[in-house]
Design a protein around this motif. Structure first.
Motif, short mmCIF file in Angstrom:
data_model
loop_
_atom_site.label_atom_id
_atom_site.label_comp_id
_atom_site.label_asym_id
_atom_site.label_seq_id
_atom_site.Cartn_x
_atom_site.Cartn_y
_atom_site.Cartn_z
N ASN A 176 -20.78 -26.38 22.99
CA ASN A 176 -19.86 -27.25 23.75
C ASN A 176 -20.59 -27.79 24.97
OD1 ASN A 176 -19.41 -25.34 26.09
ND2 ASN A 176 -18.67 -24.08 24.40
N GLY A 177 -19.95 -28.68 25.70
CA GLY A 177 -20.59 -29.33 26.84
C GLY A 177 -20.81 -28.41 28.03
N THR A 178 -19.97 -27.40 28.16
CA THR A 178 -20.14 -26.45 29.26
C THR A 178 -21.35 -25.55 28.99
OG1 THR A 178 -17.75 -26.49 29.53
CG2 THR A 178 -18.94 -24.76 30.70
N ASP A 179 -21.46 -25.07 27.74
CA ASP A 179 -22.64 -24.30 27.36
C ASP A 179 -23.91 -25.13 27.56
OD1 ASP A 179 -21.13 -22.15 26.57
OD2 ASP A 179 -21.65 -22.26 24.43
N GLU A 186 -28.37 -34.23 34.25
CA GLU A 186 -27.27 -35.20 34.14
C GLU A 186 -26.16 -34.69 33.23
OE1 GLU A 186 -28.62 -39.44 33.44
OE2 GLU A 186 -30.46 -38.34 33.04
N ASP A 187 -24.92 -34.73 33.73
CA ASP A 187 -23.76 -34.41 32.89
C ASP A 187 -23.27 -35.73 32.27
OD1 ASP A 187 -21.34 -33.85 31.73
OD2 ASP A 187 -20.56 -32.65 33.39
N THR A 188 -23.54 -35.89 30.98
CA THR A 188 -23.27 -37.14 30.28
C THR A 188 -22.07 -37.01 29.35
OG1 THR A 188 -25.69 -37.34 30.34
CG2 THR A 188 -24.55 -39.03 29.12
N THR A 194 -24.35 -33.21 27.04
CA THR A 194 -23.11 -33.90 26.69
C THR A 194 -22.18 -32.96 25.93
OG1 THR A 194 -22.22 -36.03 25.99
CG2 THR A 194 -23.64 -34.90 24.41
N SER A 195 -20.95 -33.46 25.71
CA SER A 195 -19.92 -32.71 24.99
C SER A 195 -19.39 -33.59 23.87
CB SER A 195 -18.78 -32.39 25.96
OG SER A 195 -17.59 -32.06 25.25
N PHE A 196 -19.02 -32.96 22.76
CA PHE A 196 -18.39 -33.69 21.65
C PHE A 196 -16.94 -33.26 21.47
CE2 PHE A 196 -22.96 -33.14 20.38
CZ PHE A 196 -23.35 -34.43 20.73
N SER A 211 -11.77 -35.58 22.66
CA SER A 211 -11.40 -36.78 23.43
C SER A 211 -12.60 -37.59 23.92
CB SER A 211 -10.54 -36.38 24.63
OG SER A 211 -11.32 -35.59 25.51
N LYS A 212 -13.83 -37.10 23.73
CA LYS A 212 -14.99 -37.81 24.26
C LYS A 212 -15.32 -39.06 23.43
CE LYS A 212 -15.69 -34.20 27.00
NZ LYS A 212 -15.12 -34.11 28.33
N ASN A 213 -16.19 -39.91 23.96
CA ASN A 213 -16.52 -41.16 23.26
C ASN A 213 -17.18 -40.90 21.91
OD1 ASN A 213 -15.88 -41.94 25.95
ND2 ASN A 213 -16.84 -43.93 25.55
C1 LIG Z 1 -15.61 -32.56 28.81
C2 LIG Z 1 -16.52 -32.38 29.95
C3 LIG Z 1 -17.36 -31.26 30.08
C4 LIG Z 1 -17.26 -30.04 29.21
O1 LIG Z 1 -17.34 -30.18 27.87
P1 LIG Z 1 -16.75 -29.05 26.89
O2 LIG Z 1 -17.31 -29.42 25.58
O3 LIG Z 1 -15.27 -29.11 26.97
O4 LIG Z 1 -17.27 -27.73 27.38
C5 LIG Z 1 -18.26 -31.22 31.13
N1 LIG Z 1 -18.32 -32.20 32.03
C6 LIG Z 1 -17.52 -33.27 31.97
C7 LIG Z 1 -17.65 -34.34 32.99
C8 LIG Z 1 -16.58 -33.41 30.94
O5 LIG Z 1 -15.79 -34.48 30.91
#
Ligand SMILES: *Cc1c(COP(=O)(O)O)cnc(C)c1O
Length: 374
Positions: free
Chosen positions: A61-64, A158-160, A186-188, A191-193
């Motif tokens: 996930n995006g947090t990991d 960068e948090d993308t 990034t995160s998938f 709701s993401k793009n």
């Molecule tokens: C969604 C999001 C995350 C985290 O992604 P997960 O897959 O839910 O862990 C991190 N940063 C931003 C800015 C986000 O919008």
């Protein structure tokens, strides 16, 4: 309305490519490879090709992705991390989990993003890492930030998660958000793009040694061969089924982002004469892929507009209602005037590629009606 308006309508979007998606799902079903394996490797290669980066590591996930990125940097325990307070919790959360000192950066009122100017207000000689978030789909102005950070030996991650496909101007060239700092994540999340049907994330880098480390950390600190370890890692994997879905949807990412831009343009034109509404600004240093279409509603009218729209079955969201620096686990004692102001003013309207003109016309009509305009 024939179909209920949603913030993000994934069913409608997936219906457009149903055959391709179900075939991809069935292929995984019959392959017998459900975690990692060839589907994941193929998706990593496809995303690396799209972004123009040599290394992509898929993860859970995006947090990991952010956590693994920071672990790979092997920071000393007093390494101060800077990140915005006006964002999703992940960046601050991973800084805290790694027990690094955390300071928040205020954002600009027009872009909702951090800038070098805002960074300079809080940076200290202990600052080691900055995590810019490309919020709502528009890129941070990276060029001045990178120049300053390089000079000070500060690393940029960068948090993308909200900006996959956004391009940022660096000198005479444009580069994808997430490929400018030492690591991008990034995160998938659905709701993401670019999204899958569960959790998923990825990490990008141009540095081969870092890529190897990121890969090892995501797989329990493995040293290449199973059951041999070179460090302490985590368990963060992408399922084959998610990789297969992502590989299909990656082919449509630019088209989907283009459709978001079209809806955004229509909203912005329709609201241009509303004095108490500020529409999103597109700045020259970045493209905008409208992960969110976020208005600023002035004179304390945000909550009234929200209730009015909800009464007409139009969903809206407040991203983000309480800044992180004002919440118990993240309190820093800082005052961030723009962040605190935006938390009172922002309202995100339904935005996704499968929105219809009729749905959007209805939303526009109701927003205008609230401000007593035809
Ligand atoms: C969604 C999001 C995350 C985290 O992604 P997960 O897959 O839910 O862990 C991190 N940063 C931003 C800015 C986000 O919008």
């Amino acid at each position: 309305m024939s179909e209920k308006i949603q913030m993000v309508d994934l069913v409608a979007l997936h219906r457009e490519i149903e055959e391709e998606l179900t075939q991809a799902l069935l292929d995984v079903y019959s392959s017998g490879h459900y975690i990692g394996g060839p589907e994941v490797t193929r998706f990593e290669a496809a995303l690396a090709h799209y972004l123009g980066v040599p290394h992509v590591v898929a993860c859970g996930n995006g947090t990991d992705a952010l956590m693994i990125a920071l672990m790979a940097l092997e920071l000393p325990s007093d390494a101060e991390i800077l990140t915005p307070s006006f964002t999703f919790v992940s960046t601050a959360e991973v800084a805290k989990l790694l027990r690094c000192p955390l300071r928040f950066v205020d954002v600009e009122l027009d872009s909702f993003n951090i800038s070098l100017e805002k960074v300079l207000e809080v940076a200290s000689n202990k600052t080691r890492v900055i995590i810019p978030v490309h919020l709502f789909g528009q890129g941070v102005n990276m060029e001045p930030l990178v120049e300053w950070a390089e000079d000070k030996g500060i690393l940029i991650v960068e948090d993308t998660a909200q900006a996959l496909g956004t391009q940022i101007r660096m000198g005479s060239e444009w580069r994808f958000a997430g490929t400018i700092g030492i690591i991008g994540t990034t995160s998938f999340y659905p709701s993401k793009n670019l999204s899958c049907m569960g959790d998923g994330g990825a990490i990008f880098t141009s540095n081969a040694e870092l890529a190897r480390k990121l890969n090892s950390i995501a797989k329990h600190g493995m040293a290449g061969e199973r059951y041999f370890y070179e460090r302490i890692g985590v368990n963060s994997r992408l399922d084959a089924i998610q990789a297969a879905i992502l590989r299909v949807k990656l082919n449509y990412l630019d088209q989907y982002n283009e459709r978001r831009r079209k809806w955004a343009k229509r909203y912005t034109e329709a609201f241009s004469d509303l004095e108490e509404v500020i529409t999103p600004v597109e700045l020259p240093h970045s493209t905008h892929i409208y992960h969110q279409y976020t208005l600023r509603v002035l004179n304390g009218k945000r909550d009234g507009l929200r209730e009015y729209l909800h009464a007409h079955e139009i969903p809206t969201m407040i991203y983000y209602p309480v800044p992180l620096h004002l919440q118990a686990p993240y309190r820093t004692g800082q005052t961030l005037p723009n962040t605190e102001r935006l938390a009172q003013e922002v309202l995100s309207l339904p935005m996704h590629p499968a929105l219809t003109e009729a749905q959007q016309d209805f939303i526009i009509e109701k927003v205008r009606a609230y401000f007593r305009k035809k």
